[in-house]
Design an enzyme around this catalytic site. Structure first.
Site, short mmCIF file in Angstrom:
data_model
loop_
_atom_site.label_atom_id
_atom_site.label_comp_id
_atom_site.label_asym_id
_atom_site.label_seq_id
_atom_site.Cartn_x
_atom_site.Cartn_y
_atom_site.Cartn_z
N ARG A 81 0.69 -1.23 0.09
CA ARG A 81 0.04 -0.01 0.00
C ARG A 81 0.87 1.28 0.10
NH1 ARG A 81 -1.88 0.67 4.35
NH2 ARG A 81 -1.41 -1.03 5.46
N TYR A 210 -1.45 -3.34 -6.82
CA TYR A 210 -1.21 -4.17 -5.54
C TYR A 210 -2.72 -4.02 -4.70
CZ TYR A 210 -0.32 -5.05 -0.74
OH TYR A 210 -0.34 -5.76 0.48
N LYS A 219 -9.77 -2.18 1.36
CA LYS A 219 -9.46 -0.96 2.21
C LYS A 219 -10.21 0.05 1.84
CE LYS A 219 -6.51 -3.53 4.34
NZ LYS A 219 -6.50 -4.00 5.68
N HIS A 239 -10.99 -2.28 11.18
CA HIS A 239 -9.82 -3.05 10.60
C HIS A 239 -9.61 -4.36 11.93
CE1 HIS A 239 -5.50 -3.50 9.37
NE2 HIS A 239 -5.88 -4.11 8.64
N SER A 261 -1.50 -3.59 10.13
CA SER A 261 -1.17 -4.79 9.22
C SER A 261 -0.05 -5.49 9.49
CB SER A 261 -1.06 -3.88 7.79
OG SER A 261 -2.13 -3.04 7.64
N CYS A 263 0.40 -7.73 11.72
CA CYS A 263 0.53 -8.14 13.10
C CYS A 263 -0.06 -9.37 13.75
CB CYS A 263 0.28 -6.97 13.97
SG CYS A 263 1.41 -5.43 13.68
N ASP A 288 -9.64 -9.75 8.72
CA ASP A 288 -9.21 -8.33 8.74
C ASP A 288 -9.99 -7.21 8.51
OD1 ASP A 288 -6.90 -6.79 7.57
OD2 ASP A 288 -8.16 -6.52 5.69
N ARG A 377 1.74 -12.32 -0.71
CA ARG A 377 0.33 -12.42 -0.34
C ARG A 377 -0.25 -13.69 -0.87
NH1 ARG A 377 -2.13 -8.36 3.20
NH2 ARG A 377 -0.44 -6.99 3.62
C1 OXD Z 1 -3.33 -4.47 5.13
C2 OXD Z 1 -4.15 -5.68 4.60
O1 OXD Z 1 -2.33 -3.89 4.40
O2 OXD Z 1 -4.89 -6.32 5.06
O3 OXD Z 1 -3.73 -4.22 6.21
O4 OXD Z 1 -3.55 -5.98 3.17
MN MN Z 2 -5.56 -5.48 6.95
#
Ligand code: OXD
Ligand code: MN
Length: 592
Positions: A81, A210, A219, A239, A261, A263, A288, A377
């Site tokens: 991002r 991306y 998002k 989130h 993100s 974590c 998420d 990913r």
């Molecule tokens: C993030 C995702 O960047 O979930 O938070 O992809």
């Molecule tokens: Mn996320």
């Protein structure tokens, strides 16, 4: 018969005049060579996959070991991002707040029009109608993404509910939907912008393929636009993962957890109980995003707006997350992982196999850095998860017993603490701080304030958002308890103090026991902490000293922390909710 009925169905392009008009105006601007309305079917998925394979944009993975799996490689400058190129374009700059980049909407539209003009000339324009949330849920909301990237379409089909039913819902809603216009452009970082117009419920994204920048349902819609929409409608778009925890008595409680993100949200959502906690079962509702609605019963109800996972691959293995590891063995789209000699995907953290080709397609050479990109990913349907909760499809959502905030911090924040009440809990969420990760472009490992893990995702001024949290809490007669966790504390040798992963269930169990009045806690200046004896440590390999360190509050460090929180909140000036400053004063007083 079935075929005849299918022929009599209204074409997708005629289901909603509002969508059709918008598609027409985008066609005039972008000049595509063809238009394709997506129905989200398996046949469509197969066709798009075939086309990308022929064009060399996808590689098929080992069909025996990873059936139905493919690898996509993105442009090396387009792997995360881009927060510095992401804007909230509300009419007033103050409505976007110090937490967002802002651009005047007229200026932003003009800038984006110049970028989009003629950008699809040699390309197909895909119209992707989607529903965020179960298709029959009153809590779900719909959108349409227009994109020129078949890779984005494939991802959207996995991550959202794409197709006819979404368009029918939009038509029934009188043509209300979130408009998301996306083009990969030339993938030029100098011509890349992710613009949000919350007041118009629209998104314009150019120059990136991306996930977080390009899969606009995720998002851009489900967090930035939805957080704004949620404020006007009295709910919360967060989130957060949503996980169901079934105790040995067979009772299930749902917990929603907000961590920044990369974590560990996906790992916690798919947690496997340790052997020493027999009888516990864990069910994933989401990994998420959570949309949280106050119910008529005074409880908070949650749906996961997504239908798939777009998870971080490195570190996934049978010890850290067996459910994810099993989930991604078939029908999975990998992005930016490495390859073994026999065409299996490979990433750092796997104890088997050897990379021979790195994420950029070069022969693997450790001198070039990791074999898989740290933000590589997987995209996969949530239904492939062995722990998938059947309640993920419940139209009314699942009731939330506890909300957990957390960050990645080597020091200061203890393993867990409980807020005194909702108001204090909002302060706990508003003061989350965490070390940055590879999910966003920029320096990694730097501690920054990331309130409610929403810093990159809140579509309006944080001060108004915190007030909205307080308002939602005031409506709840059975509000969830609020907690803060930190799985990432380290000792003087820089080693993790807490084993994490499955063992985190012990901490969640303490929370649930608190909710039912069964577990004890000690009052401290920052909130209620378990005493070592309040945590189930049977079979846990953590020394008494480590546990003591994990469950302690250092007044000197916390005085500094409180001063830092105050300085952070000052940025929000007069819009800052007085109630939160009052809560902070309480903490400062108790620390003094
Ligand atoms: C993030 C995702 O960047 O979930 O938070 O992809
Ligand atoms: Mn996320």
């Amino acid at each position: 018969m079935a075929t005849a009925a299918a022929h009599m169905q209204t074409p997708l392009s005629q289901l909603s005049p509002a969508v059709a008009q918008w598609v027409d105006s985008v066609r005039a601007l972008t000049q595509p060579r063809a238009i394709h309305w997506c129905d989200g079917s398996d046949a469509e998925q197969r066709e798009l996959t075939g086309q990308l394979l022929r064009d060399g944009e996808l590689t098929a993975l080992n069909p025996e070991l990873f059936p139905g799996c493919h690898l996509a490689r993105s442009n090396p400058s387009d792997v995360a991002r881009v927060e510095h190129l992401t804007y909230i374009c509300s009419r007033s700059k103050d409505d976007a707040g110090p937490n967002n980049n802002w651009m005047d909407p007229t200026q932003a539209h003009a800038k984006m029009r110049d970028l989009f003009r003629g950008c699809m000339r040699e390309r197909t324009l895909y119209v992707v109608p989607y529903c965020m949330g179960p298709i029959n849920s009153p809590l779900s909301r719909c959108g349409v993404e227009i994109t020129d990237s078949p890779y984005v379409v494939l991802n959207m089909i996995i991550m959202t509910r794409v197709g006819r039913a979404a368009l029918e819902r939009i038509a029934a809603d009188g043509g209300k939907f979130v408009r998301g216009l996306h083009s990969i452009g030339e993938l030029d970082p100098e011509r890349r912008f992710i613009m949000h117009f919350p007041e118009e419920l629209s998104i314009e994204s150019f120059g990136s393929g991306y996930g977080g920048n390009a899969l606009l349902g995720k998002k851009c819609h489900a967090l930035r636009i939805a957080s704004y929409q949620a404020r006007t409608e009295g709910w919360l778009a967060e989130h957060m993962l949503i996980v169901g925890l079934q105790n040995p008595k067979g009772e299930t409680h749902y917990v929603a957890c907000a961590f920044p993100s990369a974590c560990g949200k996906t790992n916690l959502a798919m947690l496997i109980p340790p052997n020493s906690m027999p009888g516990w079962k864990v069910f994933t509702v989401g990994d998420d995003i959570a949309w949280l609605h106050p119910g008529a019963d005074g409880r908070l109800w949650a749906i996961n707006p997504e239908s798939g996972y777009f998870g971080v691959v490195p570190g996934t293995n049978p010890e850290t997350n067996k459910n994810a590891y099993d989930t991604i063995r078939r029908d999975t789209l990998f992005t930016n992982v490495a390859l073994t000699a026999d065409n299996q995907p490979w990433w750092e953290g796997l104890s088997t196999g050897k990379p021979v080709v790195d994420w950029q397609g070069r022969p693997y050479d450790p001198a070039n850095g990791p074999a898989a990109h740290p933000n590589s990913r997987f995209t996969v349907s949530a239904k492939r998860n062995p722990a998938y909760s059947p309640h993920s499809e419940d139209a009314k959502g699942v009731p939330i017993s506890a909300i957990v905030f957390g960050g990645r911090r080597r020091e200061v924040a203890p393993l867990v603490y409980e807020a005194r009440d909702w108001k204090h809990g909002v302060l706990v969420g508003a003061s989350v701080a965490s070390e940055t990760t590879a999910a966003a472009v920029g320096q990694q490992g730097v501690v920054r304030r990331d309130p409610m893990a929403m810093l990159p995702f809140c579509g309006y001024n944080f001060a108004d958002y915190w007030q909205h949290w307080l308002n939602v809490g005031a409506k709840l007669t059975q509000a969830p308890r609020i907690y803060h966790v930190n799985w990432f504390r380290r000792d003087a040798q820089n080693k993790f103090l807490w084993p994490g992963y499955g063992e985190n269930l012990r901490v969640l169990k303490w929370m649930l026991d608190r909710c039912s009045g069964k577990a004890g806690a000690a009052e401290t200046a920052i909130g209620r902490l378990p005493r070592p004896e309040d945590i189930d440590t049977q079979g846990l390999k953590v020394s008494a000293d480590a546990l003591k360190a994990l469950l302690s509050v250092d007044p000197t460090a916390w005085k500094k922390e409180a001063a830092d929180m105050r300085a952070y909140f000052e940025k929000y000036g007069a819009r800052m909710p007085a109630q939160l400053l009052q809560e902070l004063k309480g903490i400062e007083g108790r620390l003094a």
